[in-house]
Each structure stands twice: as C-alpha cells, then as structure tokens.
Design a protein around this motif. Structure first.
Motif, PDB file in Angstrom:
ATOM      1  N   VAL A  84       0.849  -1.197   0.000  1.00 47.86           N
ATOM      2  CA  VAL A  84       0.000   0.000   0.000  1.00 47.86           C
ATOM      3  C   VAL A  84       0.886   1.249   0.000  1.00 47.86           C
ATOM      4  O   VAL A  84       0.654   2.181  -0.777  1.00 47.86           O
ATOM      5  N   ARG A  85       1.902   1.256   0.840  1.00 45.02           N
ATOM      6  CA  ARG A  85       2.812   2.406   0.891  1.00 45.02           C
ATOM      7  C   ARG A  85       3.528   2.605  -0.439  1.00 45.02           C
ATOM      8  O   ARG A  85       3.653   3.728  -0.930  1.00 45.02           O
ATOM      9  N   PHE A 145      -2.020   0.367   8.820  1.00 49.45           N
ATOM     10  CA  PHE A 145      -1.056   1.284   8.227  1.00 49.45           C
ATOM     11  C   PHE A 145      -0.480   2.210   9.293  1.00 49.45           C
ATOM     12  O   PHE A 145       0.721   2.462   9.333  1.00 49.45           O
ATOM     13  N   SER A 186      -1.743   7.743   9.172  1.00 50.24           N
ATOM     14  CA  SER A 186      -2.808   7.125   8.384  1.00 50.24           C
ATOM     15  C   SER A 186      -2.410   7.149   6.907  1.00 50.24           C
ATOM     16  O   SER A 186      -1.534   7.928   6.510  1.00 50.24           O
ATOM     17  N   PRO A 187      -3.021   6.321   6.079  1.00 53.37           N
ATOM     18  CA  PRO A 187      -2.692   6.355   4.647  1.00 53.37           C
ATOM     19  C   PRO A 187      -2.902   7.744   4.037  1.00 53.37           C
ATOM     20  O   PRO A 187      -2.088   8.191   3.223  1.00 53.37           O
ATOM     21  N   TYR A 245      -0.110  10.052   5.147  1.00 55.37           N
ATOM     22  CA  TYR A 245       1.108   9.679   4.430  1.00 55.37           C
ATOM     23  C   TYR A 245       1.065  10.228   3.004  1.00 55.37           C
ATOM     24  O   TYR A 245       2.052  10.757   2.505  1.00 55.37           O
ATOM     25  N   ILE A 286       1.191   4.215  -2.876  1.00 56.47           N
ATOM     26  CA  ILE A 286       1.053   5.651  -2.598  1.00 56.47           C
ATOM     27  C   ILE A 286       2.284   6.396  -3.127  1.00 56.47           C
ATOM     28  O   ILE A 286       2.156   7.454  -3.752  1.00 56.47           O
ATOM     29  N   VAL A 291      -8.707   6.195   0.543  1.00 57.73           N
ATOM     30  CA  VAL A 291      -8.534   5.016   1.386  1.00 57.73           C
ATOM     31  C   VAL A 291      -9.397   3.859   0.888  1.00 57.73           C
ATOM     32  O   VAL A 291      -8.973   2.702   0.940  1.00 57.73           O
ATOM     33  N   LEU A 335      -7.521   2.184  -1.952  1.00 59.00           N
ATOM     34  CA  LEU A 335      -6.365   1.451  -1.418  1.00 59.00           C
ATOM     35  C   LEU A 335      -6.801   0.200  -0.672  1.00 59.00           C
ATOM     36  O   LEU A 335      -6.180  -0.856  -0.795  1.00 59.00           O
ATOM     37  N   SER A 357      -6.544   1.390   7.607  1.00 57.53           N
ATOM     38  CA  SER A 357      -6.050   2.588   8.298  1.00 57.53           C
ATOM     39  C   SER A 357      -5.361   2.233   9.607  1.00 57.53           C
ATOM     40  O   SER A 357      -4.279   2.756   9.910  1.00 57.53           O
TER      41      SER A 357
END
Length: 87
Positions: free
Chosen positions: A25-26, A57, A64-65, A68, A29, A39, A42, A54
């Motif tokens: 996920v990171r 992450f 939080s996503p 970030y 992003i 979100v 994702l 959330s």
C-alpha cells in the motif's frame, strides 16, 4: 494437538503478511501520489476493510494512509519548488 512453537510461528507469519500488505500500500502511494487516491481504493486493492487498513497502516508507519499521501505530495511540491520543474 499443536506443538508449542507453532502458535508463535503462526502469529509471526501473520504479522509478516500484514506488514508486506502495508508495504505494498505504501509503495502504491509512493508511485501514484499524483493521482487521486482515497482510502477506499487502497483498501479495495489490499482486500481489506478501510478501517482495518487505516489501523494497520498507522501501526506500521505511524500515520494514516491519507496523512502519508499528503506528506508525500507536500514533499514533492517542496522538491519542485527548490529545484524547479526540470525534467
């Protein structure tokens, strides 16, 4: 009957899989920060409910996503401002 070490091994395996999922996920992003991301999108891609995404992450990365994502965009804007929009 399970052997005593198996329960701990299963917990460790689960944590590693969760962390791998959060890293994906990171990475998404980081790759697609310029696109409109939310979100829900994702979470759908990670096959998780949004609240769980959330929470996990935040545990993995301390934000939080969405936070970030905003930080990534701000970092990119700062870089462009300092170095210009050279390609």
């Amino acid at each position: 009957m399970c052997r005593p070490g198996w329960a701990q091994a299963r917990v460790t395996d689960r944590r590693l899989r969760d962390f791998t999922r959060m890293r994906r996920v990171r990475d998404r992003i980081d790759r697609e920060y310029a696109r409109p991301l939310d979100v829900l999108e994702l979470a759908r891609a990670a096959n998780l409910p949004p609240a769980l995404l959330s929470r996990q992450f935040r545990l993995a990365y301390g934000a939080s996503p969405y936070d970030y994502l905003l930080a990534r965009r701000a970092e990119r804007a700062r870089t462009l401002r300092l170095h210009g929009a050279r390609s």
